[in-house]
Structures are given as C-alpha cells and as structure tokens.
Scaffold this motif. Sequence first.
Motif, PDB file in Angstrom:
ATOM      1  N   LEU A   9       0.830  -1.205   0.000  1.00  0.00           N
ATOM      2  CA  LEU A   9       0.000   0.000   0.000  1.00  0.00           C
ATOM      3  C   LEU A   9       0.867   1.258   0.000  1.00  0.00           C
ATOM      4  O   LEU A   9       0.598   2.208  -0.729  1.00  0.00           O
ATOM      5  N   VAL A  10       1.910   1.251   0.818  1.00  0.00           N
ATOM      6  CA  VAL A  10       2.826   2.396   0.879  1.00  0.00           C
ATOM      7  C   VAL A  10       3.562   2.561  -0.451  1.00  0.00           C
ATOM      8  O   VAL A  10       3.687   3.672  -0.971  1.00  0.00           O
ATOM      9  N   GLY A  31      -3.074   3.387  -7.582  1.00  0.00           N
ATOM     10  CA  GLY A  31      -2.241   2.187  -7.675  1.00  0.00           C
ATOM     11  C   GLY A  31      -2.770   1.035  -6.842  1.00  0.00           C
ATOM     12  O   GLY A  31      -2.563  -0.135  -7.172  1.00  0.00           O
ATOM     13  N   TRP A  32      -3.466   1.355  -5.757  1.00  0.00           N
ATOM     14  CA  TRP A  32      -4.045   0.299  -4.922  1.00  0.00           C
ATOM     15  C   TRP A  32      -5.044  -0.531  -5.715  1.00  0.00           C
ATOM     16  O   TRP A  32      -5.076  -1.748  -5.605  1.00  0.00           O
ATOM     17  N   TRP A  33      -5.879   0.153  -6.488  1.00  0.00           N
ATOM     18  CA  TRP A  33      -6.977  -0.534  -7.177  1.00  0.00           C
ATOM     19  C   TRP A  33      -6.489  -1.244  -8.435  1.00  0.00           C
ATOM     20  O   TRP A  33      -7.159  -2.138  -8.931  1.00  0.00           O
ATOM     21  N   ARG A  34      -5.327  -0.881  -8.918  1.00  0.00           N
ATOM     22  CA  ARG A  34      -4.771  -1.505 -10.120  1.00  0.00           C
ATOM     23  C   ARG A  34      -3.999  -2.776  -9.810  1.00  0.00           C
ATOM     24  O   ARG A  34      -3.812  -3.626 -10.666  1.00  0.00           O
ATOM     25  N   PRO A  36      -3.538  -6.383  -8.435  1.00  0.00           N
ATOM     26  CA  PRO A  36      -4.414  -7.506  -8.094  1.00  0.00           C
ATOM     27  C   PRO A  36      -4.180  -8.071  -6.692  1.00  0.00           C
ATOM     28  O   PRO A  36      -5.124  -8.511  -6.040  1.00  0.00           O
ATOM     29  N   ALA A  37      -2.943  -8.039  -6.218  1.00  0.00           N
ATOM     30  CA  ALA A  37      -2.678  -8.562  -4.871  1.00  0.00           C
ATOM     31  C   ALA A  37      -3.292  -7.663  -3.805  1.00  0.00           C
ATOM     32  O   ALA A  37      -3.848  -8.148  -2.811  1.00  0.00           O
ATOM     33  N   VAL A  38      -3.206  -6.361  -4.000  1.00  0.00           N
ATOM     34  CA  VAL A  38      -3.836  -5.428  -3.060  1.00  0.00           C
ATOM     35  C   VAL A  38      -5.341  -5.591  -3.111  1.00  0.00           C
ATOM     36  O   VAL A  38      -6.010  -5.672  -2.074  1.00  0.00           O
ATOM     37  N   LEU A  39      -5.882  -5.662  -4.299  1.00  0.00           N
ATOM     38  CA  LEU A  39      -7.322  -5.810  -4.460  1.00  0.00           C
ATOM     39  C   LEU A  39      -7.832  -7.084  -3.778  1.00  0.00           C
ATOM     40  O   LEU A  39      -8.883  -7.080  -3.134  1.00  0.00           O
ATOM     41  N   ALA A  40      -7.060  -8.161  -3.874  1.00  0.00           N
ATOM     42  CA  ALA A  40      -7.451  -9.423  -3.236  1.00  0.00           C
ATOM     43  C   ALA A  40      -7.281  -9.386  -1.714  1.00  0.00           C
ATOM     44  O   ALA A  40      -8.026 -10.037  -0.988  1.00  0.00           O
ATOM     45  N   GLY A  41      -6.325  -8.613  -1.238  1.00  0.00           N
ATOM     46  CA  GLY A  41      -6.009  -8.646   0.187  1.00  0.00           C
ATOM     47  C   GLY A  41      -6.624  -7.570   1.040  1.00  0.00           C
ATOM     48  O   GLY A  41      -6.729  -7.720   2.259  1.00  0.00           O
ATOM     49  N   ILE A  42      -7.067  -6.474   0.427  1.00  0.00           N
ATOM     50  CA  ILE A  42      -7.501  -5.335   1.228  1.00  0.00           C
ATOM     51  C   ILE A  42      -8.820  -5.596   1.968  1.00  0.00           C
ATOM     52  O   ILE A  42      -8.993  -5.174   3.105  1.00  0.00           O
ATOM     53  N   GLY A  43      -9.739  -6.300   1.347  1.00  0.00           N
ATOM     54  CA  GLY A  43     -11.000  -6.625   2.023  1.00  0.00           C
ATOM     55  C   GLY A  43     -10.781  -7.481   3.257  1.00  0.00           C
ATOM     56  O   GLY A  43     -11.227  -7.127   4.357  1.00  0.00           O
TER      57      GLY A  43
END
Length: 182
Positions: A9-10, A31-34, A36-43
């Motif tokens: 995220l940083v 960049g967070w939403w682009r 895939p690993a962040v998108l899968a892990g943030i929820g």
Amino acid sequence: MGDVLSRRLVELFHWVDPGPDSSHLVSDTSGWWRDPAVLAGIGPALAGLFPDARPTVVVAPEVTGLLLGPLVAVAAGAGFLPAYKMGGQRRRAGPMRWAETPPDYRGRRLRMGVDAHRLGPADRVLLVDDWVATGAQLDALDQVVRGSGAELVGAAAVVATCPPYVAERLRLRSLLTGDDLD
C-alpha cells in the motif's frame, strides 16, 4: 499478509502536486486498485481489524467506498449497503435516512444517507472508508446507524490521519497512518 499488504500500500501510494493554484498535495491511491494482490487482500485485511465483530452489514460512503465496501463485506461474511452524498449524481428512488456531517477537511458540510429499508435494529454495522482525515463522513454515518436502531461495531479504514479522539469515538482501526505515507 498484513505486513506485506501494508508495505505494498505504501509503495503504490503517491502524493501529487496539482500545481500552483492548489494549497495542498493530493493523495493518489489509484495504484491500490490496479494491483491484483492489493485488491485481493484489502478486504480481508480491513475485515480482519475486527475479527470478532460479526457485522451483518458493511456501510461505506461513495465514491471509493462503493469499491472498497463490497470487498470488506465479502471477507466479513456480511452484506453491503452503500452510503450516498446528497446532491450527488445518483438519485435515490426510495426513502433514505440522512445525517449531516460536521465540517470535513475542506470545511464542507455534507448530507450522508442510506436506504432506510435496508438498515434496522437487527444489524451490526462496520463502517469502511479508504481515508479518514476528520471522521466527518463516518460521524454522519454513525448517526444514521444509531438512528436506525442498528449497532455500530466499529470503523475500518485503509489510512487514518484523524486526531486520536476521533478514532476513539468511532472505534476506528486502520491499516496505515499518515506517518506511514510521509
């Protein structure tokens, strides 16, 4: 996964200078939403901030909340209820429950609302937002939640830069603080 996600995220976050007519930098979280690993892990990461809360519904304000809220709801095994800003582009057809925010980081007062038929006394609500600077929108949503007879279990954010007393009042937990992004 928590430390890896926080580092990512940083890495993906940027401050943008919008030019000489602006008095402040603007956060770029795109960049967070682009990623895939962040998108899968943030929820799961945000839902994991309240492991024993058992929310029945996640409420998140438009616009970014319409993306983030469902990710958290799925991870928490809860439903999702979008919160809208009065005067926004989405017209609501049915009855809404509204509350006014205290002044936000720009000094504005907004009216935030949810579908009055979708929130009631049996609900346990987790509020979610990407960035909490003043807590104004979450304060209004807390009023909406309490006005419906539902129980607020807390608030989760990706970034919290609000004063500690605001975080305490909202039972706010976050993945990052402003210090993480300097």
